[in-house]
Design an enzyme around this catalytic site. Structure first.
Site: not given
Length: 385
Positions: A84, A193, A211-213, A249, A335
């Site tokens: 993110a 979120q 975001s994946g996490h 990549t 953060c």
């Protein structure tokens, strides 16, 4: 949970109650399996023309098509990123650089994550003009103030769908209507979120971050959705990839893991939401009885987040004390710097004391009623003294 917590830590049998899912979620088994299979079965670089490369590219395109379908987007609108923070930076700086000929005015709010306010601050240092829209007492964006702030030279409005501290859900469709009254203005939504937790539609947005996490996926993979006709100045230059807007990549196994995480969370959206809302209500009803606790998250906010202010309590010390008991919560977004006000809480309450004494509890469908009861027992006892 046993009282000899430290001894349990040393023996490796430490029991933990994790209530910080807004910061990070554990990877689910299905996601790990999909990552492992893709990493093992596809040895080629998706950009290579040989057979292993072609096979890898085919699997990547399949994952991209499935992600696009889940998000009600086109596969051409997907830009894979590292998460993110990169997505937010690419959206904000990319729009600013690509459309500065039309203006250098940006609007955001004090509810935003540091990966939004950070690039906005950097652009301000480069000569861009930034305005912050007012926040109502219920945590929503003041639409009348936003209307006043919008100008013909406004090129970007960046507002989170659900903010990471108080969990307020914004009227995205109404904000989009206002943004589109200006000729060269784009609407960026940080939906980190929101995706996988509440219904989200990309229709009334120009750019969207996830975001994946945050959805039981793997750290290191995210997406920026971008409507096809929009141009972005890339952050990363340097060669062929899945898109011209982000070189590197293609991380096939990570992309496949994100496909799996989105399928998992969106496939159980109502079920997970109902479970979380039940636990959220248990917390609310117990905590609202205490006159020294102010619940900042609005009733109609995301049930995945419950933000409190504690009168006369050092919440950093309280967080540490809870951690010693095996209970993991946050004071603000992961953060944010410690010993600073919660900007979202201050924007909503205009009360510095309350915004210096916040605690964020964030929930999951995996959170149990027993964990909530244990948390309440330990928490209410801890704030007595």
């Amino acid at each position: 949970m046993a009282d000899d917590t430290e001894a349990n830590r040393e023996r490796g049998i430490f029991i933990m109650i994790y209530l910080d899912y807004a910061a990070h979620t554990p990877v689910c088994d299905e996601v790990l399996k999909s990552f492992e299979e893709a990493a093992r079965d596809f040895t080629g670089n998706p950009n290579s023309p040989h057979t292993p490369g072609v096979m890898a590219k085919k699997r990547l395109e399949e994952a991209t098509e499935n992600i696009a379908k889940i998000l009600s987007a086109k596969k051409e609108e997907i830009i894979y990123t590292s998460g993110a923070s990169e997505s937010n930076n690419l959206a904000i700086k990319g729009i600013a650089k690509s459309y500065q000929r039309y203006g250098k005015h940006i609007i955001t709010s004090f509810l935003e994550h540091a990966s939004v306010t950070g690039p906005v601050a950097a652009l301000k240092n480069e000569g861009y003009e930034v305005d912050f829209v007012n926040i109502n007492k219920d945590g929503s964006v003041d639409l009348e103030h936003l209307k006043e702030l919008l100008r013909d030279d406004t090129i970007l409005v960046s507002i989170a769908c659900v903010d990471s501290e108080i969990g307020a859900i914004q009227p995205i469709d109404k904000i989009y209507e206002l943004v589109k009254t200006k000729p060269h203005c784009f609407f960026h939504v940080d939906a980190t979120q929101a995706v996988g937790k509440i219904p989200v539609s990309f229709q009334n947005m120009d750019l969207m971050t996830l975001s994946g996490h945050k959805i039981y996926g793997i750290t290191g993979i995210g997406v920026l959705l971008k409507k096809e006709q929009i141009m972005l100045e890339p952050l990363i230059h340097g060669g062929l990839s899945t898109t011209s807007f982000r070189s590197g990549t293609p991380a096939l196994a990570l992309c496949v893991s994100l496909e799996s995480a989105l399928a998992y969370t969106t496939g159980h959206l109502e079920e997970f939401y109902d479970k979380v809302r039940e636990k959220n209500l248990l917390l609310r009803r117990a905590l609202e009885k205490n006159k020294n606790i102010v619940i900042n998250t609005p009733e109609d906010g995301s049930p995945f987040i419950l933000n409190l202010s504690l009168k006369g309590v050092n919440t950093n010390a309280l967080q540490a004390a809870l951690d010693e008991k095996g209970i993991c919560v946050a004071t603000k977004s992961a953060c944010c710097a410690v010993n600073t006000v919660s900007k979202p809480v201050y924007a909503m309450t205009k009360d510095k004391k309350l915004s210096l004494a916040t605690l964020r509890i964030s929930l999951s469908h995996m959170t149990t009623a027993e964990e909530i009861e244990r948390f309440l027992d330990v928490f209410l006892e801890a704030i007595k003294g």
